[in-house]
Every structure is written in structure tokens, then in C-alpha cells.
Design an enzyme around this catalytic site. Structure first.
Site, short mmCIF file in Angstrom:
data_model
loop_
_atom_site.label_atom_id
_atom_site.label_comp_id
_atom_site.label_asym_id
_atom_site.label_seq_id
_atom_site.Cartn_x
_atom_site.Cartn_y
_atom_site.Cartn_z
N GLU A 1 20.51 -17.60 -28.45
CA GLU A 1 20.93 -18.41 -29.34
C GLU A 1 22.36 -18.02 -29.72
O GLU A 1 22.62 -16.97 -30.48
CB GLU A 1 20.01 -18.43 -30.70
CG GLU A 1 18.64 -18.83 -30.19
CD GLU A 1 18.54 -20.23 -29.77
OE1 GLU A 1 19.50 -21.09 -29.88
OE2 GLU A 1 17.53 -20.64 -29.26
N CYS B 1 26.46 -19.99 -37.79
CA CYS B 1 26.37 -20.42 -36.39
C CYS B 1 26.70 -21.81 -36.30
O CYS B 1 27.47 -22.57 -35.26
CB CYS B 1 25.33 -19.62 -35.21
SG CYS B 1 23.87 -20.58 -35.84
#
Length: 468
Positions: free
Chosen positions: A212, A246
């Protein structure tokens, strides 16, 4: 903990798993235990995160970490029995009267490497999926947020048996050793640069990895959409955790005619969101001095190459790791802030006049972790979805697609591989095991050697029946 000790820990977990893989009842009990642990230590976790950042909004930690984590546990517990059920499928006609089904099984002992920007959520959320799928797990929180890492270690290790779930903390050297262990699956959240190293470390063991990562997530505004509404929703997503998210909007694409309105709206929004920003404890700090210097270097490079930097609040305050929000106009592809993920309260504005130009620009660069599009026209929205590829999409808002438990979360290309959250997280940490159950009498018995003339004819007929 050195590599030998890590190896010993992993071997003990794998041995315990082989002896007694967790059944559904055991998984549910431990999901409930994890929920109780988080609830009982909520204030400790929030205060540790605050300490890691110097100042980090306690409301944000509650809203963006504790609440989603608890809701994810609730969702997993509600659906786990259904996810784990044996599923029968239609069998192949030429293998009748056999039956065919699949069932999900835990992989063994998995490694989970968290990230500093949302240490609690990004370490414990994958653990929820790992527990639900029936695994044992070893956690490694990020060393860049040591206070929260130590609290996570203490609350996990004091409540779970070492051979089931255990947490280790340490520096980058330990992280390197951790990623090279022969886990049954390795889950990493972090930067694309480090993700490449994690994948290389896992390769000799053929350890499957979920990465991720991040990237430059664009927010595209169509000229027909409300500039005020787009600005408010973009800045809300951008300024959570001072841009250190993010999936934060990394840059905006919009026609040049919207610049003045957008700038004025953003100034009003920042003042409304964070009054008296330098003293406002709801506005977070940059994680450390190195990251702070990197952000200032991006600004300096952009200014030297012709960018116009707009301060959105009082910039005269000199406090450690304190950075005010900024817009950056007149940007181009040569600027460093348009080449790497910003991860801070800096929002470049790229002027492109049409959706087609915006899509071309996005497609000419690395696939983003998230994409945001602001438009009410269904035809244009569907066209944009068809012609772009990203980890996830939110239409007319930012970041909240990641809170949808029934949607997968994960990147594509340089922004990551694999998915988690809800059912998709359960699948990531599972083996979808195929089972065929043959009956005492089976048509396939007629196809054993030797291949007589009759069997050759039978095979010929079967070939004709299988042809489209």
C-alpha cells in the site's frame, strides 16, 4: 530484537498455526478482544500520536484512526461467518457427478509493517483482516513514530500470546530484517521507494506481498462545478494531518479562469477551518525536521522555476515543524513538487483547460493511489472513469472512498498492489482453496489409459461438445 530472534518468533508462530489453525469462533473472540483493547487504551494511543507529531489533532486521531478501526472490526465480526462459508460452484460437465467448491483458509503467520502518518490505523487495520482470515501475525509499527509504536507494542504483547499475535519495534535495520523473513504473507504500507526494497527483500523467500504505497493523487475540477464546494472538500482532505495522508489530494487540475475564485475560496476555508492557526491544536505539525526541510526544498525549487506561492495564513511564526498551508500556481512538470508525492500542506494548481487534457496528463504519469473528480455531468464522469486508472476514486469529494468497508482499498502500478478492507482484506490474507469431490462412480474413469478406438471416439465427441 535481532534477525535470529525474529526468525525464532516466526517459527514458533508457524508451528502453533500448523498445530491448531484458528477457527471462526476463535477469530471472532480475538476481534472482540482487539476492539476492547483499543477502546480501553484509546486515550493512550491518541496521546502517543500527539507526542510523535509534536502537535497532532486529537480529534483527527479519533475520527480518522480510532473510529474507522473500531468500525472495521464491527464490520468484520458481522460478516465473518458469511465470508468463511464453503461456496459450491457449477462443476465441469465432463467430470460429473463430482461436486466442486472453494473455501478460504488462513495462510499461516503474516507480517504487517505499519506507517507513521496514521500509525494506529495502518498497523492495526491490516491486523483486523489477518485475524478475520485466520492467521497468526507479527506487527512492525514505523520507527518514525516511536511513541505510538511503543504503546501499540505494549497493548498487543500484554494481551495476546506471543505465538499468536506479537509486535516488535526497532529501527530501519530491524525493518530490513523483518521484511526478509519467510512470512506466509507480508503487508507493507509506506512510500513507493521503500516498497521496492520490501518487495526485493521478500523475493528470495517467494513471500507474497501487499504493498500500500502512495503517489500524486490529482483533484480535477470541471469549470461547471461549484468552485467554492470543490475548494472546501479538497482542502478538508488535503489538510487532515497537515497533508501527511497517502490519499490526500496532491495537486489540482482546473481551467485557468478558475484560479482567482479558487484562491479566494481556499483562503476563506483555511481561516474558517483553522482560526489562529499557529496556536490551533487541531492543525498538525510535520512529523520531523527532515520531512520539514524536504517540503521547504520543494517550495524553493518551484519558486526558482517560476511558480507563484500563495500563503494561506500567517507565515511569520517560527515554530518547530510548523508549516502553513500554501497554494502554488504557475507550476510545470520540471518542478520537483510535480514529480514526487508532496505529503504536506502544499497544493499545486496545474492549469489545463479541458477534461481531455487533464486525463492525458494523469495518464502520462505514474498511476495515482486516488483520483478526485468534481463534476455533476454523469456522461463526463463515466467517460473519465473509463479513460483513467487509479487505486480508487471519489466523485465530488476527497479521501472518503477509503472509509467504505465494502469497497477494496489499494493502489495500482507504482501506487501499490493488492487490496484490503472488509471482504477484500479477508481475501488478501486467505488462500481461496479449490476442492473437487468425486463420487464412487465417475465418467472420467472411462478416460483412463489405454486409449482404445472407443475412447478416441469419445474424446473426439467431447472435443466437439466443448467447442464454442
Amino acid at each position: 530484537m535481532n534477525k535470529t530472534e525474529l526468525n525464532g518468533l516466526l517459527e514458533r508462530q508457524q508451528a502453533a498455526f500448523k498445530k491448531s489453525p484458528p477457527d471462526v469462533r476463535y477469530r471472532l473472540d480475538n476481534l472482540k478482544k482487539l476492539s476492547d483493547i483499543v477502546d480501553n487504551n484509546k486515550d493512550r494511543l491518541i496521546n502517543a500520536v500527539y507526542k510523535d507529531f509534536g502537535i497532532r489533532s486529537k480529534e483527527e486521531t479519533l475520527f480518522l484512526e480510532i473510529f474507522p478501526l473500531q468500525d472495521e472490526i464491527r464490520h468484520a465480526m458481522k460478516n465473518l461467518r458469511s465470508w468463511a462459508k464453503r461456496r459450491y460452484v457449477q462443476g465441469a460437465w465432463f467430470l460429473l457427478p463430482s461436486s466442486a467448491y472453494y473455501q478460504y483458509q488462513g495462510l499461516g503467520s503474516v507480517g504487517i509493517m505499519g506507517a507513521w502518518n496514521y500509525q494506529v490505523l495502518l498497523t492495526l487495520s491490516p491486523l483486523v483482516d489477518a485475524i478475520a482470515a485466520g492467521n497468526h501475525a507479527i506487527l512492525k509499527p514505523s520507527e518514525m513514530a516511536p511513541a505510538s509504536a511503543e504503546v501499540i507494542k505494549e497493548i498487543i504483547n500484554s494481551n495476546f500470546a506471543e505465538e499468536y499475535i506479537h509486535c516488535v519495534t526497532g529501527d530501519a535495520e530491524l525493518a530490513k530484517d523483518f521484511s526478509s523473513l519467510p512470512f506466509d504473507h507480508l503487508f507493507f504500507t509506506g512510500s513507493t521507494k521503500i516498497g521496492k526494497l520490501i518487495m526485493a527483500a521478500a523475493a528470495p523467500n517467494l513471500t507474497p506481498v501487499t504493498l500500500e504505497l502512495g503517489g500524486k493523487s490529482p483533484a480535477i475540477i470541471h469549470n461547471s462545478y461549484s468552485t467554492a464546494l470543490a475548494a472546501r472538500r479538497i482542502m478538508a482532505g488535503k489538510l487532515f494531518n497537515c497533508g501527511q495522508t497517502c490519499v490526500a489530494p496532491d495537486y489540482v487540475i482546473m481551467p485557468q479562469a478558475l484560479n482567482d475564485d479558487f484562491e479566494q475560496e481556499v483562503k476563506k476555508i483555511v481561516k474558517k477551518f483553522y482560526p489562529d492557526i499557529s496556536e490551533n491544536e487541531q492543525y498538525s505539525r510535520i512529523i520531523n525536521s527532515d520531512h520539514f526541510k524536504r517540503l521547504n526544498s520543494l517550495l524553493k525549487d518551484a519558486e526558482e522555476k517560476g511558480a507563484r506561492i500563495v500563503e494561506l495564513s500567517d507565515n511569520s511564526i517560527d515554530k518547530p515543524q510548523f508549516m502553513t498551508p500554501k497554494l502554488v500556481f504557475n507550476v510545470n512538470a520540471e518542478m520537483e513538487l510535480m514529480q514526487e508525492e508532496i505529503f504536506g500542506p502544499i497544493l499545486p494548481v496545474l492549469n489545463l483547460e479541458t477534461p481531455e487534457e487533464a486525463v492525458d496528463y494523469v495518464n502520462d504519469n505514474a498511476k495515482p493511489l486516488a483520483l478526485y473528480y468534481f463534476d455533476d455531468n454523469t456522461k463526463r464522469i463515466n467517460w473519465l472513469l473509463k479513460n483513467t486508472l487509479s487505486g480508487g476514486v471519489t466523485i465530488n469529494d476527497s479521501i472518503y472512498h477509503l472509509a467504505q468497508h465494502n469497497l477494496p482499498f489499494g493502489g495500482v502500478g507504482a501506487s501499490g498492489m493488492g487490496h484490503y478492507h472488509g471482504y477484500d482484506g479477508f481475501k488478501t490474507f486467505s488462500k481461496k482453496r479449490a476442492v473437487m469431490h468425486q463420487k464412487r462412480f465417475a465418467a472420467s474413469d472411462f478416460l483412463h489409459p489405454p486409449f482404445t478406438d472407443f475412447k478416441r471416439k469419445l474424446i473426439t465427441v467431447m472435443g466437439k461438445l466443448t467447442k464454442v
